[in-house]
Design a protein around this motif. Sequence first.
Motif, PDB file in Angstrom:
ATOM      1  N   LEU A 130      55.932  34.427  35.527  1.00 32.73           N
ATOM      2  CA  LEU A 130      54.914  34.154  34.532  1.00 32.73           C
ATOM      3  C   LEU A 130      54.380  35.453  33.944  1.00 32.73           C
ATOM      4  O   LEU A 130      54.162  36.425  34.664  1.00 32.73           O
ATOM      5  N   ASN A 131      54.173  35.473  32.627  1.00 34.19           N
ATOM      6  CA  ASN A 131      53.496  36.572  31.946  1.00 34.19           C
ATOM      7  C   ASN A 131      52.238  36.028  31.276  1.00 34.19           C
ATOM      8  O   ASN A 131      52.256  34.940  30.690  1.00 34.19           O
ATOM      9  N   PHE A 132      51.161  36.797  31.359  1.00 34.95           N
ATOM     10  CA  PHE A 132      49.892  36.351  30.783  1.00 34.95           C
ATOM     11  C   PHE A 132      49.081  37.577  30.384  1.00 34.95           C
ATOM     12  O   PHE A 132      49.007  38.554  31.132  1.00 34.95           O
ATOM     13  N   THR A 133      48.477  37.538  29.204  1.00 31.67           N
ATOM     14  CA  THR A 133      47.653  38.643  28.711  1.00 31.67           C
ATOM     15  C   THR A 133      46.279  38.121  28.326  1.00 31.67           C
ATOM     16  O   THR A 133      46.155  37.064  27.693  1.00 31.67           O
ATOM     17  N   THR A 134      45.247  38.864  28.718  1.00 31.51           N
ATOM     18  CA  THR A 134      43.890  38.501  28.333  1.00 31.51           C
ATOM     19  C   THR A 134      43.054  39.769  28.216  1.00 31.51           C
ATOM     20  O   THR A 134      43.481  40.854  28.618  1.00 31.51           O
ATOM     21  N   ILE A 135      41.867  39.634  27.656  1.00 37.58           N
ATOM     22  CA  ILE A 135      40.896  40.731  27.611  1.00 37.58           C
ATOM     23  C   ILE A 135      39.673  40.292  28.396  1.00 37.58           C
ATOM     24  O   ILE A 135      39.089  39.238  28.129  1.00 37.58           O
ATOM     25  N   ILE A 136      39.315  41.081  29.384  1.00 41.93           N
ATOM     26  CA  ILE A 136      38.205  40.731  30.277  1.00 41.93           C
ATOM     27  C   ILE A 136      36.964  41.514  29.855  1.00 41.93           C
ATOM     28  O   ILE A 136      37.024  42.734  29.724  1.00 41.93           O
ATOM     29  N   SER A 140      43.983  59.022  31.693  1.00 43.50           N
ATOM     30  CA  SER A 140      44.083  58.600  30.292  1.00 43.50           C
ATOM     31  C   SER A 140      45.168  57.551  30.067  1.00 43.50           C
ATOM     32  O   SER A 140      45.197  56.899  29.022  1.00 43.50           O
ATOM     33  N   GLU A 141      46.064  57.368  31.022  1.00 42.94           N
ATOM     34  CA  GLU A 141      47.165  56.421  30.865  1.00 42.94           C
ATOM     35  C   GLU A 141      46.779  55.049  31.406  1.00 42.94           C
ATOM     36  O   GLU A 141      45.907  54.934  32.274  1.00 42.94           O
ATOM     37  N   PRO A 142      47.422  53.967  30.911  1.00 39.59           N
ATOM     38  CA  PRO A 142      47.174  52.641  31.492  1.00 39.59           C
ATOM     39  C   PRO A 142      47.472  52.650  32.988  1.00 39.59           C
ATOM     40  O   PRO A 142      48.382  53.339  33.450  1.00 39.59           O
ATOM     41  N   LEU A 143      46.685  51.886  33.741  1.00 38.32           N
ATOM     42  CA  LEU A 143      46.896  51.762  35.183  1.00 38.32           C
ATOM     43  C   LEU A 143      47.697  50.495  35.450  1.00 38.32           C
ATOM     44  O   LEU A 143      47.361  49.414  34.965  1.00 38.32           O
ATOM     45  N   ARG A 144      48.735  50.636  36.241  1.00 40.82           N
ATOM     46  CA  ARG A 144      49.622  49.512  36.561  1.00 40.82           C
ATOM     47  C   ARG A 144      49.566  49.288  38.073  1.00 40.82           C
ATOM     48  O   ARG A 144      50.102  50.073  38.845  1.00 40.82           O
ATOM     49  N   PHE A 145      48.887  48.224  38.487  1.00 46.27           N
ATOM     50  CA  PHE A 145      48.738  47.981  39.919  1.00 46.27           C
ATOM     51  C   PHE A 145      49.261  46.597  40.292  1.00 46.27           C
ATOM     52  O   PHE A 145      49.270  45.667  39.486  1.00 46.27           O
ATOM     53  N   ALA A 146      49.726  46.478  41.535  1.00 47.44           N
ATOM     54  CA  ALA A 146      50.197  45.202  42.074  1.00 47.44           C
ATOM     55  C   ALA A 146      49.194  44.700  43.101  1.00 47.44           C
ATOM     56  O   ALA A 146      48.505  45.486  43.759  1.00 47.44           O
ATOM     57  N   LYS A 193      44.345  48.537  30.325  1.00 48.09           N
ATOM     58  CA  LYS A 193      43.826  49.640  29.514  1.00 48.09           C
ATOM     59  C   LYS A 193      42.612  49.137  28.750  1.00 48.09           C
ATOM     60  O   LYS A 193      42.510  47.943  28.427  1.00 48.09           O
ATOM     61  N   PHE A 194      41.689  50.034  28.470  1.00 48.40           N
ATOM     62  CA  PHE A 194      40.487  49.652  27.743  1.00 48.40           C
ATOM     63  C   PHE A 194      40.772  49.581  26.249  1.00 48.40           C
ATOM     64  O   PHE A 194      41.442  50.449  25.678  1.00 48.40           O
ATOM     65  N   VAL A 195      40.270  48.511  25.642  1.00 47.48           N
ATOM     66  CA  VAL A 195      40.316  48.345  24.191  1.00 47.48           C
ATOM     67  C   VAL A 195      38.878  48.150  23.718  1.00 47.48           C
ATOM     68  O   VAL A 195      37.937  48.169  24.519  1.00 47.48           O
ATOM     69  N   GLU A 196      38.703  47.950  22.432  1.00 44.97           N
ATOM     70  CA  GLU A 196      37.355  47.932  21.865  1.00 44.97           C
ATOM     71  C   GLU A 196      36.459  46.872  22.492  1.00 44.97           C
ATOM     72  O   GLU A 196      35.273  47.103  22.730  1.00 44.97           O
ATOM     73  N   ASN A 197      37.013  45.693  22.798  1.00 40.22           N
ATOM     74  CA  ASN A 197      36.174  44.589  23.280  1.00 40.22           C
ATOM     75  C   ASN A 197      36.359  44.272  24.759  1.00 40.22           C
ATOM     76  O   ASN A 197      36.028  43.185  25.214  1.00 40.22           O
ATOM     77  N   GLY A 198      36.896  45.216  25.537  1.00 38.52           N
ATOM     78  CA  GLY A 198      36.995  44.966  26.971  1.00 38.52           C
ATOM     79  C   GLY A 198      38.215  45.620  27.593  1.00 38.52           C
ATOM     80  O   GLY A 198      38.763  46.595  27.064  1.00 38.52           O
ATOM     81  N   LEU A 199      38.631  45.081  28.722  1.00 39.69           N
ATOM     82  CA  LEU A 199      39.785  45.594  29.456  1.00 39.69           C
ATOM     83  C   LEU A 199      40.984  44.691  29.172  1.00 39.69           C
ATOM     84  O   LEU A 199      41.023  43.535  29.609  1.00 39.69           O
ATOM     85  N   GLU A 200      41.945  45.219  28.422  1.00 44.45           N
ATOM     86  CA  GLU A 200      43.165  44.450  28.177  1.00 44.45           C
ATOM     87  C   GLU A 200      43.977  44.417  29.467  1.00 44.45           C
ATOM     88  O   GLU A 200      44.287  45.457  30.047  1.00 44.45           O
ATOM     89  N   ARG A 206      32.566  51.594  35.021  1.00 40.87           N
ATOM     90  CA  ARG A 206      32.725  50.892  33.744  1.00 40.87           C
ATOM     91  C   ARG A 206      33.233  49.468  33.946  1.00 40.87           C
ATOM     92  O   ARG A 206      32.793  48.542  33.268  1.00 40.87           O
ATOM     93  N   PHE A 207      34.188  49.285  34.855  1.00 43.12           N
ATOM     94  CA  PHE A 207      34.735  47.952  35.129  1.00 43.12           C
ATOM     95  C   PHE A 207      34.947  47.819  36.626  1.00 43.12           C
ATOM     96  O   PHE A 207      35.374  48.768  37.288  1.00 43.12           O
ATOM     97  N   ILE A 208      34.681  46.610  37.149  1.00 44.70           N
ATOM     98  CA  ILE A 208      34.707  46.377  38.591  1.00 44.70           C
ATOM     99  C   ILE A 208      35.700  45.268  38.928  1.00 44.70           C
ATOM    100  O   ILE A 208      35.682  44.194  38.307  1.00 44.70           O
ATOM    101  N   TRP A 209      36.552  45.547  39.902  1.00 43.56           N
ATOM    102  CA  TRP A 209      37.402  44.526  40.520  1.00 43.56           C
ATOM    103  C   TRP A 209      36.843  44.244  41.912  1.00 43.56           C
ATOM    104  O   TRP A 209      36.691  45.159  42.720  1.00 43.56           O
ATOM    105  N   LEU A 210      36.528  42.985  42.186  1.00 42.07           N
ATOM    106  CA  LEU A 210      36.096  42.568  43.517  1.00 42.07           C
ATOM    107  C   LEU A 210      37.320  42.037  44.258  1.00 42.07           C
ATOM    108  O   LEU A 210      37.938  41.064  43.823  1.00 42.07           O
TER     109      LEU A 210
END
Length: 475
Positions: free
Chosen positions: A469-475, A108-114, A448-455, A312-316
């Motif tokens: 660098l810091n960058f935020t997007t919704i995929i 249930s918590e945000p996943l933080r990966f490197a 973390k998942f938000v209404e319109n995708g993966l933040e 639900r969401f895929i990382w290649l």
Amino acid sequence: MSIPKQWPEIKSTPPFPILQVATSTQVAQFNLLLPHVSKHSHLPEIWAEGEYKIKPVEIRTLINSDNLEWQLLRVKFADLLPNIEYSLKIVVNEMMDCRWFKTLPPESEPLRFAFSNCLNDETFYIEIQKDIYTQLNRERPDLLILGGDLVYVDSRERWYNIPEGPQAQDCLIRYLETWHRLDLFKLPYLIPTIAIWDDHDYGINDGDLNFPHKETTLWLHRCFYGADDIDKVFINFNLGRIGVFTHSSQAFFLLDNRYFRLHDDLEIYPEIDELDYSSLYQYFIQQYSKQRYNLLGQEQEEWLLAQASSHRFIWLVGGNQFFGNHHQKESYSRSNPEQFYHFLARMKATEKRFAILSGDLHIAEFSRYQIYGQGEQPIYEFGVGPMHSTMKLSDCLPDCYERLANPYRIRSEKLREENPHLSEETLEKLANCGLACFRYNFAVFTTKFVENGLETKIKLVTDNCNPFLNFTTII
């Protein structure tokens, strides 16, 4: 395979080389390279401590030296709890090594990966690598994903002027040397790690399915960087270096771009701009030939697509860049365009959102590709690395951004807002040339998942003390 009787770099005192491998919220696994307790005992004393002492549910010997001077073990603990800091304790010959570790956080918590790649252990990088691992230890992500070139089996330092290159027995020595040289395996706080390979840990530069020692290096990579299956979390595919790791409704597909690979004879057709990926996509999905599966192989592609439907969401995760027509290094789009575009068409048909983690270019660049047409979901590719390896372009060169231009790099509208620490000169370069970095680096993704995708919040960390660098997007 015959294991060398003598290996001069054996380390008999702590810290011993340790890698925490695939882990869930309840199960933790570790690969440990240890000296033997004695010639009559294969198992040192190993336990974990939280509120009480915890014995491992399994200790398995993966590799032994013939003279019993060292052994590679896999250790597994079960029935652990998330968000608890445990200590891993190892006693060998009356010497203790102690590290700290956690399991993965609750789903249930945000996943933080490197994520990063390219871990060169040649002499030049031994001091350089210390800074990048200091930063990694400070970040303490929930998960570390390594995208290949983790062992430079074909090290130029080792095989200079030796045209035949490394043989089967040499491959093991290079894995052992790497584990003893790099600070990744000496971190005070262990990080659950999943990994793929690329050409250098496969055994030869730009290697393909014809590499004669690929079964040896496959076995070594599985032993040193692999892990056992964990129900509903981590699955190994029994061919090549393929697997899938799942957490927080995100699936990380670890793709093998070496074991099955042949390079296509196809040329990018001159009537199509080589950077017009949308037109190339439309062209190549009309083609179908014997070269169709020259990159991933049919078995790997079919396995991935069958697995993809349940996530639900895929990382290649790939060793090479996927979209790489803007440079001359290997990439999926340049080396094997027919399979590449057919594969993207089949990924689109799954109706699953996905993004790409890649490396090998030895710069970091974040790109967005609108190949399916207007209104369709774009494809994000996050190229990261190297952790510590050759920098053909560096930020010491004033024109580095222009010399390796990529029109698909993201131009962030919130660049200044998210990066007030950057100089005006750097902000201007990033605004004009897109998000890129020419230093040793890794990226930390908080998702973390938000209404319109993966933040997805990304912090690109370099070998100096500040995030680049810091960058935020919704995929």
